[in-house]
Design an enzyme around this catalytic site. Structure first.
Site, PDB file in Angstrom:
ATOM      1  NE  ARG A  73      -3.604  -2.466   0.123  1.00 21.16           N
ATOM      2  CZ  ARG A  73      -3.249  -3.524  -0.630  1.00 21.16           C
ATOM      3  NH1 ARG A  73      -2.242  -3.454  -1.486  1.00 21.16           N
ATOM      4  NH2 ARG A  73      -3.916  -4.649  -0.551  1.00 21.16           N
ATOM      5  CB  CYS A 120      -8.159  -2.240   5.193  1.00 22.73           C
ATOM      6  SG  CYS A 120      -8.979  -3.795   4.826  1.00 22.73           S
ATOM      7  CD  GLU A 122      -4.772  -0.271   3.237  1.00 27.53           C
ATOM      8  OE1 GLU A 122      -4.461  -1.299   3.872  1.00 27.53           O
ATOM      9  OE2 GLU A 122      -5.517  -0.275   2.249  1.00 27.53           O
TER      10      GLU A 122
HETATM   11  C1  FAD Z   1     -15.347   0.486   0.473  1.00 29.80           C
HETATM   12  C2  FAD Z   1     -13.869   0.626   0.237  1.00 29.80           C
HETATM   13  C3  FAD Z   1     -13.126  -0.493  -0.112  1.00 29.80           C
HETATM   14  C4  FAD Z   1     -11.749  -0.382  -0.341  1.00 29.80           C
HETATM   15  N1  FAD Z   1     -11.042  -1.501  -0.679  1.00 29.80           N
HETATM   16  C5  FAD Z   1      -9.727  -1.411  -0.932  1.00 29.80           C
HETATM   17  C6  FAD Z   1      -8.973  -2.571  -1.305  1.00 29.80           C
HETATM   18  O1  FAD Z   1      -9.488  -3.670  -1.421  1.00 29.80           O
HETATM   19  N2  FAD Z   1      -7.648  -2.416  -1.546  1.00 29.80           N
HETATM   20  C7  FAD Z   1      -7.027  -1.208  -1.446  1.00 29.80           C
HETATM   21  O2  FAD Z   1      -5.818  -1.128  -1.688  1.00 29.80           O
HETATM   22  N3  FAD Z   1      -7.713  -0.097  -1.089  1.00 29.80           N
HETATM   23  C8  FAD Z   1      -9.032  -0.164  -0.830  1.00 29.80           C
HETATM   24  N4  FAD Z   1      -9.731   0.962  -0.461  1.00 29.80           N
HETATM   25  C9  FAD Z   1      -9.010   2.234  -0.261  1.00 29.80           C
HETATM   26  C10 FAD Z   1      -8.988   3.172  -1.487  1.00 29.80           C
HETATM   27  O3  FAD Z   1     -10.138   2.972  -2.277  1.00 29.80           O
HETATM   28  C11 FAD Z   1      -7.746   2.978  -2.354  1.00 29.80           C
HETATM   29  O4  FAD Z   1      -6.577   3.227  -1.621  1.00 29.80           O
HETATM   30  C12 FAD Z   1      -7.787   3.907  -3.579  1.00 29.80           C
HETATM   31  O5  FAD Z   1      -6.835   3.474  -4.501  1.00 29.80           O
HETATM   32  C13 FAD Z   1      -7.540   5.375  -3.231  1.00 29.80           C
HETATM   33  O6  FAD Z   1      -7.796   6.155  -4.389  1.00 29.80           O
HETATM   34  P1  FAD Z   1      -8.334   7.657  -4.269  1.00 29.80           P
HETATM   35  O7  FAD Z   1      -8.371   8.235  -5.622  1.00 29.80           O
HETATM   36  O8  FAD Z   1      -9.592   7.692  -3.511  1.00 29.80           O
HETATM   37  O9  FAD Z   1      -7.147   8.312  -3.441  1.00 29.80           O
HETATM   38  P2  FAD Z   1      -7.257   9.324  -2.201  1.00 29.80           P
HETATM   39  O10 FAD Z   1      -7.936   8.642  -1.070  1.00 29.80           O
HETATM   40  O11 FAD Z   1      -7.805  10.607  -2.633  1.00 29.80           O
HETATM   41  O12 FAD Z   1      -5.713   9.500  -1.861  1.00 29.80           O
HETATM   42  C14 FAD Z   1      -4.958   8.443  -1.320  1.00 29.80           C
HETATM   43  C15 FAD Z   1      -3.487   8.881  -1.249  1.00 29.80           C
HETATM   44  O13 FAD Z   1      -2.973   9.017  -2.565  1.00 29.80           O
HETATM   45  C16 FAD Z   1      -2.518  10.349  -2.803  1.00 29.80           C
HETATM   46  N5  FAD Z   1      -2.944  10.699  -4.163  1.00 29.80           N
HETATM   47  C17 FAD Z   1      -4.140  10.455  -4.742  1.00 29.80           C
HETATM   48  N6  FAD Z   1      -4.131  10.858  -6.013  1.00 29.80           N
HETATM   49  C18 FAD Z   1      -2.909  11.389  -6.237  1.00 29.80           C
HETATM   50  C19 FAD Z   1      -2.278  11.979  -7.369  1.00 29.80           C
HETATM   51  N7  FAD Z   1      -2.900  12.087  -8.545  1.00 29.80           N
HETATM   52  N8  FAD Z   1      -1.003  12.420  -7.239  1.00 29.80           N
HETATM   53  C20 FAD Z   1      -0.354  12.305  -6.064  1.00 29.80           C
HETATM   54  N9  FAD Z   1      -0.888  11.750  -4.963  1.00 29.80           N
HETATM   55  C21 FAD Z   1      -2.149  11.297  -5.053  1.00 29.80           C
HETATM   56  C22 FAD Z   1      -3.169  11.221  -1.744  1.00 29.80           C
HETATM   57  O14 FAD Z   1      -2.336  12.305  -1.416  1.00 29.80           O
HETATM   58  C23 FAD Z   1      -3.292  10.243  -0.579  1.00 29.80           C
HETATM   59  O15 FAD Z   1      -2.087  10.200   0.143  1.00 29.80           O
HETATM   60  C24 FAD Z   1     -11.105   0.879  -0.215  1.00 29.80           C
HETATM   61  C25 FAD Z   1     -11.870   2.013   0.127  1.00 29.80           C
HETATM   62  C26 FAD Z   1     -13.233   1.890   0.353  1.00 29.80           C
HETATM   63  C27 FAD Z   1     -14.024   3.119   0.695  1.00 29.80           C
END
Ligand code: FAD
Length: 342
Positions: free
Chosen positions: A210, A265, A336
């Site tokens: 992660r 998580c 995470e």
């Molecule tokens: C119901 C649910 C289930 C989930 N299941 C999983 C799973 O099975 N596996 C898993 O790994 N995760 C899971 N997640 C967590 C999450 O969905 C992932 O980590 C996802 O990839 C985050 O993407 P985001 O665009 O929402 O990033 P954000 O939450 O907006 O950001 C996450 C991090 O990435 C950075 N970031 C985001 N975009 C950029 C960019 N363009 N440039 C630089 N930095 C950036 C942010 O600064 C932050 O530190 C789950 C979440 C939910 C709500």
């Protein structure tokens, strides 16, 4: 999976600096073109003031961002970054906010959400049924899956049910037991305020659990802003791709609270095959509540906002979980979910 062999589980995710400070030379060059922090500039760049972050996170908590923007183009992103740099504004970059907990007093400075940076996906056949996929940071991961699946290209089956953007998925090395983004990412494009968009090859990227970090030769002075990624994926039978996705979705529905307001998580699984969820469950915390934040009774590694939770409720609950797991099993849990703001 050629790419997965390059993924090294270092478990070290470095913090990034929140400011991009200009050098004296850059200052001298840029001063005359500096965009003032006025309403006119905000309007031009689509900046909102005091924007509640609870509207932009899946936890549905978080106080206001001083300034908040969702650039639709690289050009606007570049202007926003220059503005932050030359006005010395703290900068926070996010994707769709599905792995983010924002504290109740909000975020100082400028928050850039990359979720609107969506250019068309470019799919190019390479050789022997291998494809290069160029995708921008704001594309929704599930949308990328759908578009590649429609063309009989597989490789994202592991991502079924992971919400959020491609940028967030790459930065988090999002994944499941079936695979992670490290299995498919060949290079990334990041925005450099001096050089514009630059491509970092896979050899500069270090994926771990992660987390994405960078080799020493990549300058560390700023938080990387990912604008796009190139993935390598292979031809696969459409039915097979769909079946894998569907199976994983159903598995999720059975054991995870997929509808609740949370961020997936909360803690990383500790090393040596232990599951954070299992440890929290064994500590007797399933269903435990602080204010309106609750440990899911379906999956103990999910903290849920039951309606009106504050970030403080969630953080208090997180501390309590950490303490209990540490006392009972001698294991320190690591977040995470990313926590931002004050
Ligand atoms: C119901 C649910 C289930 C989930 N299941 C999983 C799973 O099975 N596996 C898993 O790994 N995760 C899971 N997640 C967590 C999450 O969905 C992932 O980590 C996802 O990839 C985050 O993407 P985001 O665009 O929402 O990033 P954000 O939450 O907006 O950001 C996450 C991090 O990435 C950075 N970031 C985001 N975009 C950029 C960019 N363009 N440039 C630089 N930095 C950036 C942010 O600064 C932050 O530190 C789950 C979440 C939910 C709500």
């Amino acid at each position: 999976m050629v790419l997965s062999r390059l993924a090294k589980d270092t478990r070290h995710c470095p913090p990034w600096h929140h400011k991009i400070s200009p050098t004296p030379e850059e200052w001298a060059m840029h001063k005359k073109n500096l965009m003032p922090l006025t309403l006119e500039t905000f309007e031009k760049l689509g900046i909102k003031q005091k924007e509640p972050m609870k509207k932009h996170t899946s936890f549905k908590v978080g106080g206001p961002a001083d300034l908040f923007a969702r650039p639709h183009s690289i050009e606007t992103l570049e202007k926003l970054l220059k503005m932050a740099k030359f006005h010395d504004l703290p900068l926070t970059v996010m994707g769709s906010g599905t792995n983010l907990l924002v504290r109740d007093r909000g975020i100082r400075g400028l928050v850039i959400s990359m979720d609107k940076l969506k250019y068309p996906i470019i799919i190019t056949p390479l050789q022997q049924e291998i494809y290069r996929i160029q995708v921008s940071a704001g594309t929704i991961l599930a949308g990328l899956y759908r578009e590649t699946m429609a063309q009989g290209i597989g490789g994202l089956g592991f991502a079924a049910g992971i919400p959020g953007s491609v940028g967030g998925a790459v930065m988090m090395n999002a994944g499941t037991g079936e695979g992670t983004m490290a299995d498919v990412v060949a290079s990334i494009d990041i925005m450099d305020t001096q050089k514009g968009v630059i491509t970092l090859p896979r050899s500069d990227l270090r994926f771990s659990h992660r987390c994405l970090s960078f080799n020493e030769n990549v300058p560390r002075q700023q938080r990387p802003i990912l604008v796009g990624a190139t993935l390598i994926m292979a031809r696969q039978d459409k039915k097979e791709i769909k079946a894998q996705w569907q199976t994983l979705l159903e598995k999720r529905k059975k054991c995870q609270p997929v509808q609740g307001a949370g961020a997936g998580c909360f803690f990383k699984n500790p090393p040596r095959g232990k599951s954070a969820g299992e440890l929290i469950d064994r500590a007797g915390l399933k269903g435990f509540k602080v204010g309106n934040a609750m440990v899911s009774s379906k999956h103990a590694n999910f903290i849920l906002n039951m309606g009106q939770a504050t970030a403080e409720d969630i953080i208090k609950l997180k501390h309590l979980i950490e303490k209990k797991v540490n006392t009972q099993f001698g294991i320190r849990l690591e977040n995470e979910v990313k926590i931002e703001g004050e």
